[in-house]
Design a protein around this motif. Structure first.
Motif, PDB file in Angstrom:
ATOM      1  N   ASP A 246       7.548  -6.842  60.027  1.00 54.10           N
ATOM      2  CA  ASP A 246       6.842  -6.387  58.824  1.00 54.10           C
ATOM      3  C   ASP A 246       5.345  -6.672  58.937  1.00 54.10           C
ATOM      4  O   ASP A 246       4.513  -5.858  58.507  1.00 54.10           O
ATOM      5  CB  ASP A 246       7.412  -7.072  57.577  1.00 54.10           C
ATOM      6  CG  ASP A 246       8.794  -6.538  57.207  1.00 54.10           C
ATOM      7  OD1 ASP A 246       9.162  -5.458  57.712  1.00 54.10           O
ATOM      8  OD2 ASP A 246       9.489  -7.210  56.417  1.00 54.10           O
ATOM      9  N   ALA A 247       4.998  -7.832  59.509  1.00 49.34           N
ATOM     10  CA  ALA A 247       3.576  -8.156  59.697  1.00 49.34           C
ATOM     11  C   ALA A 247       2.918  -7.137  60.614  1.00 49.34           C
ATOM     12  O   ALA A 247       1.797  -6.676  60.363  1.00 49.34           O
ATOM     13  CB  ALA A 247       3.440  -9.565  60.265  1.00 49.34           C
ATOM     14  N   GLY A 248       3.613  -6.758  61.687  1.00 45.03           N
ATOM     15  CA  GLY A 248       3.083  -5.739  62.576  1.00 45.03           C
ATOM     16  C   GLY A 248       2.866  -4.405  61.879  1.00 45.03           C
ATOM     17  O   GLY A 248       1.867  -3.723  62.113  1.00 45.03           O
ATOM     18  N   ARG A 280       4.523  -6.315  67.795  1.00 47.05           N
ATOM     19  CA  ARG A 280       3.918  -5.151  68.449  1.00 47.05           C
ATOM     20  C   ARG A 280       4.705  -3.884  68.162  1.00 47.05           C
ATOM     21  O   ARG A 280       4.132  -2.802  68.004  1.00 47.05           O
ATOM     22  CB  ARG A 280       3.817  -5.377  69.954  1.00 47.05           C
ATOM     23  CG  ARG A 280       2.786  -6.392  70.375  1.00 47.05           C
ATOM     24  CD  ARG A 280       2.381  -6.169  71.828  1.00 47.05           C
ATOM     25  NE  ARG A 280       3.524  -5.962  72.697  1.00 47.05           N
ATOM     26  CZ  ARG A 280       4.200  -6.920  73.306  1.00 47.05           C
ATOM     27  NH1 ARG A 280       3.840  -8.177  73.144  1.00 47.05           N
ATOM     28  NH2 ARG A 280       5.230  -6.631  74.088  1.00 47.05           N
ATOM     29  N   ALA A 281       6.028  -3.992  68.101  1.00 46.53           N
ATOM     30  CA  ALA A 281       6.848  -2.810  67.834  1.00 46.53           C
ATOM     31  C   ALA A 281       6.551  -2.269  66.451  1.00 46.53           C
ATOM     32  O   ALA A 281       6.396  -1.046  66.260  1.00 46.53           O
ATOM     33  CB  ALA A 281       8.326  -3.160  67.971  1.00 46.53           C
ATOM     34  N   GLY A 282       6.479  -3.147  65.448  1.00 45.70           N
ATOM     35  CA  GLY A 282       6.156  -2.699  64.098  1.00 45.70           C
ATOM     36  C   GLY A 282       4.780  -2.097  64.022  1.00 45.70           C
ATOM     37  O   GLY A 282       4.557  -1.075  63.354  1.00 45.70           O
ATOM     38  N   LEU A 283       3.827  -2.708  64.722  1.00 45.78           N
ATOM     39  CA  LEU A 283       2.457  -2.202  64.718  1.00 45.78           C
ATOM     40  C   LEU A 283       2.381  -0.818  65.352  1.00 45.78           C
ATOM     41  O   LEU A 283       1.802   0.112  64.771  1.00 45.78           O
ATOM     42  CB  LEU A 283       1.558  -3.191  65.475  1.00 45.78           C
ATOM     43  CG  LEU A 283       0.063  -2.888  65.554  1.00 45.78           C
ATOM     44  CD1 LEU A 283      -0.729  -4.183  65.702  1.00 45.78           C
ATOM     45  CD2 LEU A 283      -0.265  -1.974  66.749  1.00 45.78           C
ATOM     46  N   ALA A 284       2.950  -0.657  66.552  1.00 48.12           N
ATOM     47  CA  ALA A 284       2.845   0.610  67.276  1.00 48.12           C
ATOM     48  C   ALA A 284       3.521   1.741  66.517  1.00 48.12           C
ATOM     49  O   ALA A 284       2.996   2.862  66.431  1.00 48.12           O
ATOM     50  CB  ALA A 284       3.451   0.461  68.673  1.00 48.12           C
ATOM     51  N   GLU A 285       4.687   1.449  65.941  1.00 43.82           N
ATOM     52  CA  GLU A 285       5.416   2.484  65.194  1.00 43.82           C
ATOM     53  C   GLU A 285       4.596   2.985  64.006  1.00 43.82           C
ATOM     54  O   GLU A 285       4.434   4.196  63.799  1.00 43.82           O
ATOM     55  CB  GLU A 285       6.753   1.917  64.712  1.00 43.82           C
ATOM     56  CG  GLU A 285       7.559   2.888  63.852  1.00 43.82           C
ATOM     57  CD  GLU A 285       8.778   2.223  63.234  1.00 43.82           C
ATOM     58  OE1 GLU A 285       9.625   2.966  62.715  1.00 43.82           O
ATOM     59  OE2 GLU A 285       8.876   0.978  63.255  1.00 43.82           O
ATOM     60  N   THR A 286       4.064   2.069  63.232  1.00 48.69           N
ATOM     61  CA  THR A 286       3.308   2.453  62.035  1.00 48.69           C
ATOM     62  C   THR A 286       1.993   3.114  62.402  1.00 48.69           C
ATOM     63  O   THR A 286       1.576   4.096  61.777  1.00 48.69           O
ATOM     64  CB  THR A 286       3.052   1.209  61.161  1.00 48.69           C
ATOM     65  OG1 THR A 286       4.300   0.592  60.869  1.00 48.69           O
ATOM     66  CG2 THR A 286       2.362   1.582  59.866  1.00 48.69           C
ATOM     67  N   LEU A 287       1.318   2.574  63.419  1.00 42.72           N
ATOM     68  CA  LEU A 287       0.041   3.144  63.836  1.00 42.72           C
ATOM     69  C   LEU A 287       0.190   4.600  64.252  1.00 42.72           C
ATOM     70  O   LEU A 287      -0.570   5.469  63.806  1.00 42.72           O
ATOM     71  CB  LEU A 287      -0.529   2.313  64.986  1.00 42.72           C
ATOM     72  CG  LEU A 287      -1.754   2.865  65.722  1.00 42.72           C
ATOM     73  CD1 LEU A 287      -2.897   3.114  64.761  1.00 42.72           C
ATOM     74  CD2 LEU A 287      -2.174   1.901  66.829  1.00 42.72           C
TER      75      LEU A 287
END
Length: 336
Positions: A246-248, A280-287
């Protein structure tokens, strides 16, 4: 500063010598200071880190605690590397903004004791050479720019540890902004959140998704420090993994806007929290979902290629640029 690398073809007289900048005969001390650690190394002016040492630091450390240790450790590493007489520059990466004219750190919100501190003077007095100061996320971004190996790369570096920051390299140079706060994404507000941030405002992404925030959120699970959080995530503890993911996603939401505005071709994520796979997975997906589709085309999003060494390598590269800058060469020539 230069060395002979051969001779040109003769045009009738003596052959001309060919020269190049000598990037291995002199070295720089490079350091990366964070809220919970410090890394110090010796690097040549080609950007190779020859030796380094890292120490954990207690939260709330002060310049009077750390700077004398940094100077002593730098001298020790230079001696151990046999480069005690070769020092050309010092480069220090720190969180927050820096007044480049005065060498004073302005606002590291995760390290309040370091506000308004004359870092350049303290290190120059201790080590006797010119000192380069840089924001830690800019140093990470510059290290990853060097690793990318292309002068055409526009690199966005994201550092997520105790706090959150970003740096960008455009045209081979860190972009600091008009007042030095370019990349302070940790203090962008997330709507519908009211958590108080260390900067004094509410709803900042750093108050929700930084290492400090994760320590708070996992306190009920026994987490008391950043290493505690990292161990729980890496061991697969479901609550810790969910919070890191969630933070990502929250950081990815902010980065989607940054990527749409800057349109980089490389995004590298580092820092102790940034290195965690669920984050990183959460970040990349949302980005990739939320950035403008053209800005996201071909965007290379991944972990820092240099890992935890990226800021040190970045500072080595920036120190080399400073040593070989025309103005620096002019000053050296005037003294000799």
């Amino acid at each position: 500063m230069v060395r002979t690398v051969g001779h040109d073809a003769s045009s009738g007289g003596r052959r001309a010598q060919l020269l190049e900048a000598d990037r291995t005969s002199r070295v720089a001390v490079v350091a990366w200071l964070g809220a919970s650690h410090i890394s110090v190394g010796v690097a040549d002016l080609a950007g190779a880190v020859l030796t380094e040492h890292t120490e954990r630091l207690p939260l709330g450390h002060t310049p009077s605690d750390v700077l004398p240790w940094l100077v002593d450790t730098a001298r020790k590493l230079l001696t151990e590397a046999g480069r005690g007489g070769d020092l050309a520059a010092v480069g220090l990466a720190v969180p927050g903004q820096i007044d480049q004219a005065t060498g004073i750190s302005i606002m590291p919100s995760t390290m309040t004791a370091w506000r308004d501190q004359p870092l350049r003077d303290a290190l120059a007095d201790g080590l006797g050479v010119e000192v380069l100061l840089e924001n830690d996320a800019n140093a990470l971004a510059y290290g990853e720019y060097l690793a990318a190996g292309s002068r055409q790369s526009t690199v966005l570096g994201v550092a997520v540890g105790t706090g959150i920051g970003a740096g960008v390299v455009i045209g081979g140079q860190p972009h600091r902004g008009a007042t030095g706060c370019a990349g302070e994404i940790g203090h962008i507000r997330i709507e519908d959140h009211d958590e108080r941030c260390s900067c004094g405002r509410r709803g900042c992404v750093a108050a929700l998704a930084s290492g400090k925030a994760l320590i708070r959120q996992l306190r009920g699970d026994g987490a008391r420090s950043l290493p505690d959080v990292i161990r729980r995530v890496e061991s697969g503890a479901p609550h810790a993994v969910a919070l890191a993911t969630d933070a990502g996603r929250l950081v990815g939401t902010v980065l989607a806007t940054v990527v749409t505005i800057l349109n980089p071709n490389v995004v590298r994520v580092g820092g102790e929290i940034g290195a965690l796979a669920p984050f990183r997975a959460g970040l990349a997906e949302t980005l990739t979902q939320q950035a403008h589709e053209v800005a996201a085309q071909g965007l290379d999003v991944g972990p820092a290629v240099l890992g935890e060494r990226a800021p040190l390598v970045g500072m080595a590269g920036l120190a080399a640029e400073a040593v070989f800058a025309p103005a620096a060469i002019d000053r050296l020539a005037a003294r000799t």
